[in-house]
Design an enzyme around this catalytic site. Structure first.
Site, PDB file in Angstrom:
ATOM      1  N   PHE A 174       0.847  -1.204   0.000  1.00 31.58           N
ATOM      2  CA  PHE A 174       0.000   0.000   0.000  1.00 31.58           C
ATOM      3  C   PHE A 174       0.874   1.242   0.000  1.00 31.58           C
ATOM      4  O   PHE A 174       2.056   1.213   0.358  1.00 31.58           O
ATOM      5  CB  PHE A 174      -0.943   0.005   1.211  1.00 31.58           C
ATOM      6  CG  PHE A 174      -0.239   0.111   2.540  1.00 31.58           C
ATOM      7  CD1 PHE A 174      -0.011   1.341   3.137  1.00 31.58           C
ATOM      8  CD2 PHE A 174       0.189  -1.035   3.204  1.00 31.58           C
ATOM      9  CE1 PHE A 174       0.643   1.434   4.349  1.00 31.58           C
ATOM     10  CE2 PHE A 174       0.835  -0.955   4.424  1.00 31.58           C
ATOM     11  CZ  PHE A 174       1.072   0.283   5.006  1.00 31.58           C
ATOM     12  N   CYS A 175       0.266   2.367  -0.437  1.00 32.39           N
ATOM     13  CA  CYS A 175       0.926   3.670  -0.418  1.00 32.39           C
ATOM     14  C   CYS A 175      -0.160   4.730  -0.284  1.00 32.39           C
ATOM     15  O   CYS A 175      -1.328   4.411  -0.070  1.00 32.39           O
ATOM     16  CB  CYS A 175       1.774   3.876  -1.667  1.00 32.39           C
ATOM     17  SG  CYS A 175       0.849   3.722  -3.215  1.00 32.39           S
ATOM     18  N   THR A 176       0.202   5.994  -0.407  1.00 31.70           N
ATOM     19  CA  THR A 176      -0.742   7.077  -0.123  1.00 31.70           C
ATOM     20  C   THR A 176      -1.956   7.043  -1.044  1.00 31.70           C
ATOM     21  O   THR A 176      -3.100   7.021  -0.593  1.00 31.70           O
ATOM     22  CB  THR A 176      -0.042   8.442  -0.245  1.00 31.70           C
ATOM     23  OG1 THR A 176       1.116   8.456   0.588  1.00 31.70           O
ATOM     24  CG2 THR A 176      -0.990   9.561   0.185  1.00 31.70           C
ATOM     25  N   ILE A 203      -4.140   4.566   0.743  1.00 31.45           N
ATOM     26  CA  ILE A 203      -4.564   4.896   2.110  1.00 31.45           C
ATOM     27  C   ILE A 203      -5.689   5.922   2.095  1.00 31.45           C
ATOM     28  O   ILE A 203      -6.628   5.844   2.893  1.00 31.45           O
ATOM     29  CB  ILE A 203      -3.374   5.442   2.916  1.00 31.45           C
ATOM     30  CG1 ILE A 203      -2.245   4.421   2.971  1.00 31.45           C
ATOM     31  CG2 ILE A 203      -3.806   5.824   4.330  1.00 31.45           C
ATOM     32  CD1 ILE A 203      -0.906   5.014   3.366  1.00 31.45           C
TER      33      ILE A 203
END
Length: 307
Positions: A174-176, A203
């Protein structure tokens, strides 16, 4: 109230250079500020403005070659998140430094926010946070592995050194906003990892859609604008930004003896030379003078950066 739109889209632009000027001119005309990156592989950025202005810019982007199915994530900010608008030409819209990476060819399995908790709590799943260390420091998912990278370029080397830890594991990343995972999942597939997943919408989408009481997220999410961080419901978080090192700090950190506004915080007090600090003090002085005149000094606003 400002509307903030975070977006990215991988496509093939035959002449991305020609797209820059019309996009810059439109943003300027509509009072939309922020940063957009254009490369042969697509577009990435965060922009903010009025509802009408943002709609016109987004409509223009969706009309670009291959961008008709562009998606973006919206939130709001009570103050202007950016001071200016820059449309920049780049080699990559998110820099990984791996020339063979092609998210258009294949990426990991997308996982919707409502299904993410079930995946990451499975015992055969390793959860990897692909963001930089300063982002991870203020919030991440329960049990997620922090690679400790300072830039996304470091991720391939980290994987090479740590891949033995994930034998017979499914990988969830996952990332922003999702863009880093488009490349990191393609990279892992190329490394022979068979089951790779990533959080669709990143996110930000998870915090928007998953109620706090059902959440596996702890802390706040670092964002690349003047809000600095957001929490569940994409409500602005408590963080400020150290103008010297660009890392997030809490209000109470400004009471530490090491803190000097615009000059240093407890995280970067040993990272700058005396000459650097004098330069920062002069910048801070000019910011204060501009504020007294009712003007906004460029140094007082965060330079748009993209994650």
């Amino acid at each position: 109230m400002f509307i903030v739109a975070a977006l990215y889209h991988f496509t093939r632009f035959n002449d991305h250079v020609a797209l820059r000027a019309p996009l810059q001119d439109l943003c300027d005309a509509q009072g939309v500020h922020g940063s957009l990156l254009l490369a042969q592989e697509g577009i990435n950025g965060t922009i903010a403005g009025s509802r009408a202005g943002l709609d016109r810019v987004l409509s223009h982007i969706r009309a670009l070659p291959g961008c008709s199915d562009l998606e973006w994530k919206e939130s709001t900010a009570k103050d202007a998140p950016f001071s200016r608008m820059k449309v920049k030409l780049k080699k990559e819209i998110v820099t990984m430094g791996q020339p063979d990476i092609d998210p258009l060819a294949r990426v990991g399995h997308y996982v919707a926010p409502e299904d993410w908790n079930d995946l990451i709590t499975s015992p055969d799943v390793a959860v990897i946070d692909t963001r930089n260390d300063y982002e991870v420091s203020i919030g991440t998912f329960e049990g997620a592995i922090d690679p400790g990278t300072k830039t996304f370029r470091e991720f391939p080397e980290w994987w090479e050194q740590n891949k033995h830890r994930f034998h017979n594991k499914r990988i969830a990343m996952f990332c922003t906003g999702g863009i880093r995972c488009e490349k990191s999942t393609n990279f892992l597939i190329g490394q022979g990892v068979e089951e790779v997943f990533h959080l669709k919408g990143g996110i930000l989408k998870y915090l928007e859609e998953v109620p706090a009481e059902n959440s596996q997220w702890h802390g706040d999410c670092f964002v690349f604008d003047e809000r600095v961080s957001v929490g569940h419901g994409l409500v602005e978080g408590p963080h400020h930004l150290c103008r010297a090192c660009r890392r997030p700090i809490l209000p109470e950190d400004r009471n530490r003896p090491e803190y000097e506004e615009g000059v240093q915080c407890h995280q970067c007090k040993d990272e700058h030379s005396d000459a650097d600090r004098e330069r920062f003090r002069e910048r801070q002085k000019q910011i204060a003078l501009s504020k007294a005149r009712g003007e906004v000094h460029m140094g007082a606003m965060r330079k748009p950066a993209l994650g």
